[in-house]
Design an enzyme around this catalytic site. Structure first.
Site, PDB file in Angstrom:
ATOM      1  N   TYR A  86       2.967   4.703   0.779  1.00  0.00           N
ATOM      2  CA  TYR A  86       3.614   5.278   1.965  1.00  0.00           C
ATOM      3  C   TYR A  86       2.605   6.189   2.669  1.00  0.00           C
ATOM      4  O   TYR A  86       1.818   6.877   2.020  1.00  0.00           O
ATOM      5  CB  TYR A  86       4.839   6.093   1.561  1.00  0.00           C
ATOM      6  CG  TYR A  86       5.955   5.291   0.934  1.00  0.00           C
ATOM      7  CD1 TYR A  86       6.554   4.230   1.611  1.00  0.00           C
ATOM      8  CD2 TYR A  86       6.438   5.609  -0.329  1.00  0.00           C
ATOM      9  CE1 TYR A  86       7.598   3.504   1.040  1.00  0.00           C
ATOM     10  CE2 TYR A  86       7.483   4.897  -0.916  1.00  0.00           C
ATOM     11  CZ  TYR A  86       8.052   3.841  -0.219  1.00  0.00           C
ATOM     12  OH  TYR A  86       9.081   3.139  -0.789  1.00  0.00           O
ATOM     13  N   ASP A  94       0.857  -1.191   0.000  1.00  0.00           N
ATOM     14  CA  ASP A  94       0.000   0.000   0.000  1.00  0.00           C
ATOM     15  C   ASP A  94       0.892   1.240   0.000  1.00  0.00           C
ATOM     16  O   ASP A  94       2.109   1.128   0.187  1.00  0.00           O
ATOM     17  CB  ASP A  94      -1.012   0.001   1.147  1.00  0.00           C
ATOM     18  CG  ASP A  94      -0.420   0.246   2.513  1.00  0.00           C
ATOM     19  OD1 ASP A  94      -1.165   0.726   3.385  1.00  0.00           O
ATOM     20  OD2 ASP A  94       0.771  -0.049   2.744  1.00  0.00           O
ATOM     21  N   HIS A 125      11.146  -9.570   0.691  1.00  0.00           N
ATOM     22  CA  HIS A 125      10.861  -8.144   0.536  1.00  0.00           C
ATOM     23  C   HIS A 125      12.134  -7.329   0.787  1.00  0.00           C
ATOM     24  O   HIS A 125      12.992  -7.735   1.577  1.00  0.00           O
ATOM     25  CB  HIS A 125       9.776  -7.752   1.551  1.00  0.00           C
ATOM     26  CG  HIS A 125       9.135  -6.444   1.279  1.00  0.00           C
ATOM     27  ND1 HIS A 125       9.672  -5.249   1.730  1.00  0.00           N
ATOM     28  CD2 HIS A 125       8.008  -6.114   0.606  1.00  0.00           C
ATOM     29  CE1 HIS A 125       8.881  -4.256   1.351  1.00  0.00           C
ATOM     30  NE2 HIS A 125       7.870  -4.752   0.668  1.00  0.00           N
ATOM     31  N   PHE A 162       6.780   1.715  -4.166  1.00  0.00           N
ATOM     32  CA  PHE A 162       8.168   1.863  -3.699  1.00  0.00           C
ATOM     33  C   PHE A 162       8.788   3.233  -4.002  1.00  0.00           C
ATOM     34  O   PHE A 162       9.851   3.551  -3.486  1.00  0.00           O
ATOM     35  CB  PHE A 162       9.075   0.753  -4.261  1.00  0.00           C
ATOM     36  CG  PHE A 162       8.713  -0.618  -3.784  1.00  0.00           C
ATOM     37  CD1 PHE A 162       9.068  -1.035  -2.501  1.00  0.00           C
ATOM     38  CD2 PHE A 162       8.002  -1.487  -4.591  1.00  0.00           C
ATOM     39  CE1 PHE A 162       8.725  -2.304  -2.043  1.00  0.00           C
ATOM     40  CE2 PHE A 162       7.647  -2.755  -4.137  1.00  0.00           C
ATOM     41  CZ  PHE A 162       8.005  -3.173  -2.863  1.00  0.00           C
TER      42      PHE A 162
END
Length: 225
Positions: free
Chosen positions: A68, A66, A189, A79
């Site tokens: 920031y 989701d 991740h 990202f």
């Protein structure tokens, strides 16, 4: 519904915009704003990933969770942060791997990944909005249904797309993808909690380009100004 989104995506996703869940999602977002809550990203950036990467241009999909949730960070690309905003830790690790993988010199202070999006890298978050300071606050608002449909449409209507799945959450999307005609890249991740357990050293950028070249597709220039 009159959703402002790039025309090729508007056509591909027209059934989603008319679905009851999407109407309810829009109602929820309006109610949040009327209640005085701050939502990220800004309205004009909610579909930023789609506007920079038209459907027919999609070569690579990088799936995030989701947006920031801090001020000024989210701009609709997974990202990525706008120029002038300090890159968060996960993005710093992405840059470390980029340097290691391709030997590129990366400006660690510029976290804007728009140049990737403009070349066909769909930077897709599973949820496209979030309440300020509350991660995953819109995870169950209907966005997952929408973005799952996006992944299915790419899988069904396109071929030779590279899906980059970092972490357990993204890897759960693999059942939406026809692996007989698309390529999947998996690792942990890039978060500091997991980057050392499989992300760092996974060489996703060179591996993505190897697959694109093999399919006769122009590779991505991963360098960032």
């Amino acid at each position: 519904m009159n959703v402002q989104i790039e025309p090729s995506w508007k056509e591909v996703l027209k059934d989603e915009f008319d679905a009851p869940y999407f109407t309810e999602l829009v109602r929820l977002l309006k109610a949040e704003k009327q209640a005085g809550r701050t939502i990220y990203p800004s309205g004009t950036n909610i579909f930023n990933a789609f506007n920079h990467t038209p459907f027919d241009k999609v070569k690579v999909v990088i799936i995030g969770q989701d947006p920031y949730h801090g001020p000024g960070q989210a701009h609709g690309l997974s990202f990525s942060v706008p120029k002038g905003i300090k890159p968060p830790p996960s993005l710093v690790n992405i840059f470390k791997e980029l340097q290691s993988d391709l030997g590129l010199q990366v400006n660690m202070s510029n976290g804007d990944l728009t140049p990737w999006a403009d070349q066909g890298v769909l930077l897709l978050n599973a949820a496209l909005t979030v309440r300020a300071g509350e991660p995953m606050s819109h995870a169950n608002a209907g966005w997952s249904e929408f973005t799952n449909a996006v992944i299915r449409k790419i899988s069904t209507l396109k071929s030779h797309v590279v899906f980059v799945l970092w972490g357990k959450f993204a890897q759960e999307k693999v059942n939406l993808i026809d692996t007989s005609k698309h390529f999947i890249l998996k690792s942990t991740h890039p978060s500091p909690l997991s980057a050392n357990y499989g992300f760092l050293g996974s060489r996703p950028f060179s591996k993505t380009n190897e697959q694109l070249v093999k399919a006769g597709v122009q590779p991505i220039d991963w360098s960032l100004a």
